[in-house]
Design a protein around this motif. Structure first.
Motif, PDB file in Angstrom:
ATOM      1  N   THR A 103      37.625 -16.891  15.527  1.00 43.02           N
ATOM      2  CA  THR A 103      36.166 -16.879  15.522  1.00 43.02           C
ATOM      3  C   THR A 103      35.594 -16.917  16.934  1.00 43.02           C
ATOM      4  O   THR A 103      36.257 -17.323  17.891  1.00 43.02           O
ATOM      5  CB  THR A 103      35.623 -18.084  14.724  1.00 43.02           C
ATOM      6  OG1 THR A 103      34.201 -18.009  14.618  1.00 43.02           O
ATOM      7  CG2 THR A 103      36.001 -19.400  15.371  1.00 43.02           C
ATOM      8  N   PRO A 106      31.078 -21.608  16.085  1.00 43.85           N
ATOM      9  CA  PRO A 106      31.609 -22.958  15.835  1.00 43.85           C
ATOM     10  C   PRO A 106      32.573 -22.975  14.660  1.00 43.85           C
ATOM     11  O   PRO A 106      32.395 -22.247  13.686  1.00 43.85           O
ATOM     12  CB  PRO A 106      30.341 -23.775  15.533  1.00 43.85           C
ATOM     13  CG  PRO A 106      29.251 -23.057  16.263  1.00 43.85           C
ATOM     14  CD  PRO A 106      29.600 -21.595  16.163  1.00 43.85           C
ATOM     15  N   LEU A 107      33.601 -23.813  14.760  1.00 41.50           N
ATOM     16  CA  LEU A 107      34.617 -23.886  13.714  1.00 41.50           C
ATOM     17  C   LEU A 107      34.062 -24.516  12.441  1.00 41.50           C
ATOM     18  O   LEU A 107      33.419 -25.566  12.482  1.00 41.50           O
ATOM     19  CB  LEU A 107      35.808 -24.714  14.190  1.00 41.50           C
ATOM     20  CG  LEU A 107      36.802 -24.046  15.131  1.00 41.50           C
ATOM     21  CD1 LEU A 107      37.892 -25.038  15.512  1.00 41.50           C
ATOM     22  CD2 LEU A 107      37.405 -22.821  14.496  1.00 41.50           C
ATOM     23  N   LEU A 108      34.326 -23.859  11.328  1.00 42.69           N
ATOM     24  CA  LEU A 108      33.965 -24.393  10.010  1.00 42.69           C
ATOM     25  C   LEU A 108      35.251 -24.544   9.209  1.00 42.69           C
ATOM     26  O   LEU A 108      36.080 -23.632   9.171  1.00 42.69           O
ATOM     27  CB  LEU A 108      32.995 -23.458   9.287  1.00 42.69           C
ATOM     28  CG  LEU A 108      31.648 -23.212   9.980  1.00 42.69           C
ATOM     29  CD1 LEU A 108      30.837 -22.181   9.206  1.00 42.69           C
ATOM     30  CD2 LEU A 108      30.861 -24.517  10.096  1.00 42.69           C
ATOM     31  N   ALA A 109      35.407 -25.682   8.540  1.00 41.87           N
ATOM     32  CA  ALA A 109      36.668 -25.992   7.875  1.00 41.87           C
ATOM     33  C   ALA A 109      37.105 -24.939   6.849  1.00 41.87           C
ATOM     34  O   ALA A 109      38.239 -24.454   6.915  1.00 41.87           O
ATOM     35  CB  ALA A 109      36.585 -27.372   7.227  1.00 41.87           C
ATOM     36  N   PRO A 110      36.255 -24.543   5.890  1.00 43.09           N
ATOM     37  CA  PRO A 110      36.720 -23.557   4.896  1.00 43.09           C
ATOM     38  C   PRO A 110      37.098 -22.224   5.537  1.00 43.09           C
ATOM     39  O   PRO A 110      38.080 -21.595   5.143  1.00 43.09           O
ATOM     40  CB  PRO A 110      35.506 -23.402   3.969  1.00 43.09           C
ATOM     41  CG  PRO A 110      34.691 -24.624   4.185  1.00 43.09           C
ATOM     42  CD  PRO A 110      34.890 -24.994   5.612  1.00 43.09           C
ATOM     43  N   PHE A 111      36.324 -21.806   6.515  1.00 37.16           N
ATOM     44  CA  PHE A 111      36.574 -20.553   7.228  1.00 37.16           C
ATOM     45  C   PHE A 111      37.921 -20.613   7.950  1.00 37.16           C
ATOM     46  O   PHE A 111      38.734 -19.673   7.874  1.00 37.16           O
ATOM     47  CB  PHE A 111      35.429 -20.323   8.216  1.00 37.16           C
ATOM     48  CG  PHE A 111      35.565 -19.097   9.075  1.00 37.16           C
ATOM     49  CD1 PHE A 111      35.097 -17.871   8.639  1.00 37.16           C
ATOM     50  CD2 PHE A 111      36.168 -19.167  10.320  1.00 37.16           C
ATOM     51  CE1 PHE A 111      35.219 -16.740   9.429  1.00 37.16           C
ATOM     52  CE2 PHE A 111      36.288 -18.051  11.120  1.00 37.16           C
ATOM     53  CZ  PHE A 111      35.808 -16.828  10.667  1.00 37.16           C
ATOM     54  N   THR A 112      38.171 -21.724   8.636  1.00 34.64           N
ATOM     55  CA  THR A 112      39.422 -21.880   9.379  1.00 34.64           C
ATOM     56  C   THR A 112      40.612 -21.947   8.431  1.00 34.64           C
ATOM     57  O   THR A 112      41.678 -21.383   8.713  1.00 34.64           O
ATOM     58  CB  THR A 112      39.372 -23.151  10.250  1.00 34.64           C
ATOM     59  OG1 THR A 112      38.194 -23.109  11.079  1.00 34.64           O
ATOM     60  CG2 THR A 112      40.591 -23.265  11.138  1.00 34.64           C
ATOM     61  N   GLU A 113      40.455 -22.636   7.294  1.00 31.04           N
ATOM     62  CA  GLU A 113      41.533 -22.720   6.304  1.00 31.04           C
ATOM     63  C   GLU A 113      41.914 -21.329   5.807  1.00 31.04           C
ATOM     64  O   GLU A 113      43.094 -21.011   5.653  1.00 31.04           O
ATOM     65  CB  GLU A 113      41.090 -23.599   5.126  1.00 31.04           C
ATOM     66  CG  GLU A 113      40.984 -25.079   5.436  1.00 31.04           C
ATOM     67  CD  GLU A 113      42.338 -25.747   5.548  1.00 31.04           C
ATOM     68  OE1 GLU A 113      43.349 -25.118   5.175  1.00 31.04           O
ATOM     69  OE2 GLU A 113      42.395 -26.897   6.012  1.00 31.04           O
ATOM     70  N   PRO A 153      37.663 -30.530  16.930  1.00 32.77           N
ATOM     71  CA  PRO A 153      38.069 -29.624  15.836  1.00 32.77           C
ATOM     72  C   PRO A 153      39.310 -28.806  16.172  1.00 32.77           C
ATOM     73  O   PRO A 153      40.170 -28.596  15.318  1.00 32.77           O
ATOM     74  CB  PRO A 153      36.834 -28.728  15.663  1.00 32.77           C
ATOM     75  CG  PRO A 153      35.696 -29.552  16.137  1.00 32.77           C
ATOM     76  CD  PRO A 153      36.239 -30.347  17.279  1.00 32.77           C
ATOM     77  N   ASP A 234      36.360 -13.313  12.268  1.00 30.63           N
ATOM     78  CA  ASP A 234      34.911 -13.166  12.088  1.00 30.63           C
ATOM     79  C   ASP A 234      34.537 -11.700  11.856  1.00 30.63           C
ATOM     80  O   ASP A 234      33.831 -11.365  10.896  1.00 30.63           O
ATOM     81  CB  ASP A 234      34.186 -13.654  13.351  1.00 30.63           C
ATOM     82  CG  ASP A 234      33.449 -14.956  13.127  1.00 30.63           C
ATOM     83  OD1 ASP A 234      33.213 -15.306  11.970  1.00 30.63           O
ATOM     84  OD2 ASP A 234      33.110 -15.609  14.119  1.00 30.63           O
TER      85      ASP A 234
END
Length: 251
Positions: A103, A106-113, A153, A234
């Motif tokens: 990305t 900013p890091l988002l948990a569901p997106f990163t998973e 994060p 992204d």
């Protein structure tokens, strides 16, 4: 207060400014507390336990280095984050053979998973298995030059990667923005997990670093074409036709 005990517009505006400043201070203090709770020191790396441990060497291949640097160049106005793919070496070190951008936001948990799952699927393909690839760490580059600490994060993702490793090995590559402004300078600071602590790794050697810098230099000599080809997860979500895993052009 004004008539009837109400606040005037000026007082209301002043209160709003004070609340805004207080929220920023509290957010900063919360971030510091979170880092200390996780064991991070002022520098952003976890503190030493006092037990002497052998340093883990991390070697970055020229192709992986080029993908990290070009990802940061492509989104120079943003911070970027990605995953390191590679393998563990016989001497207990880590070899970063490839890198995939996640990305430039900013890091988002569901997106990163989701990105982690797709990267794991790529490593499990025939091509990935032939190379012995697995997720071995993360990389990040900050938006501002004065930001020199790995974010909580990013460390959290790296800790999860280490927890999934039999030897609890993982690495973090952090771009030095001052050095990155000079394309002929190696610009990655490397950290590796040693038990429960994160420590800075020794340099991988002048020849290895020179090979990495040379790969970027050759690509940049071709003009903007190499940078415009950069893709991360992204971009892939916006246009599924974009290949976010394998976009690096040949020399």
């Amino acid at each position: 207060r004004g008539p009837g005990g109400r606040y005037s517009k000026r007082e209301t505006r002043g209160c709003g400014l004070v609340l805004c400043l207080l929220s920023r201070v509290l957010a900063h203090e919360t971030e510091v507390r979170n880092q200390r709770a996780l064991g991070f020191g002022v520098s952003g790396t976890k503190g030493h336990t006092g037990r002497k441990m052998a340093q883990r060497c991390v070697r970055v291949a020229p192709a992986a280095y080029a993908k990290v640097v070009l990802h940061a160049y492509r989104y120079a106005q943003c911070g970027v984050f990605g995953l390191c793919l590679g393998r563990e070496t016989d001497d207990g070190g880590i070899e970063v053979c490839d890198a995939v951008g996640v990305t430039h936001a900013p890091l988002l948990a569901p997106f990163t998973e989701l990105a982690l799952e797709m990267a794991e699927e790529y490593c499990a393909t025939k091509e990935g298995e032939q190379k012995g690839l697995r997720i071995v760490g993360v990389y990040c580059a900050h938006e501002l030059e004065q930001q020199t600490v790995v974010s909580s994060p990013a460390y959290a993702v790296a800790d999860k990667i280490a927890a999934n490793s039999d030897s609890h090995a993982a690495c973090v590559l952090l771009m030095d923005n001052k050095l990155a402004s000079q394309p002929k300078q190696y610009c990655l600071k490397t950290l590796a997990k040693h038990g429960a602590v994160w420590e800075t790794c020794p340099p991988q050697g002048d020849d290895a670093e020179a090979a990495c810098v040379a790969r970027v230099d050759r690509l940049l000599r071709k003009g903007d074409a190499a940078v415009q080809r950069v893709a991360d997860f992204d971009a892939h979500l916006s246009d599924p036709a974009i290949d976010w895993l394998d976009w690096l052009p040949d020399d």
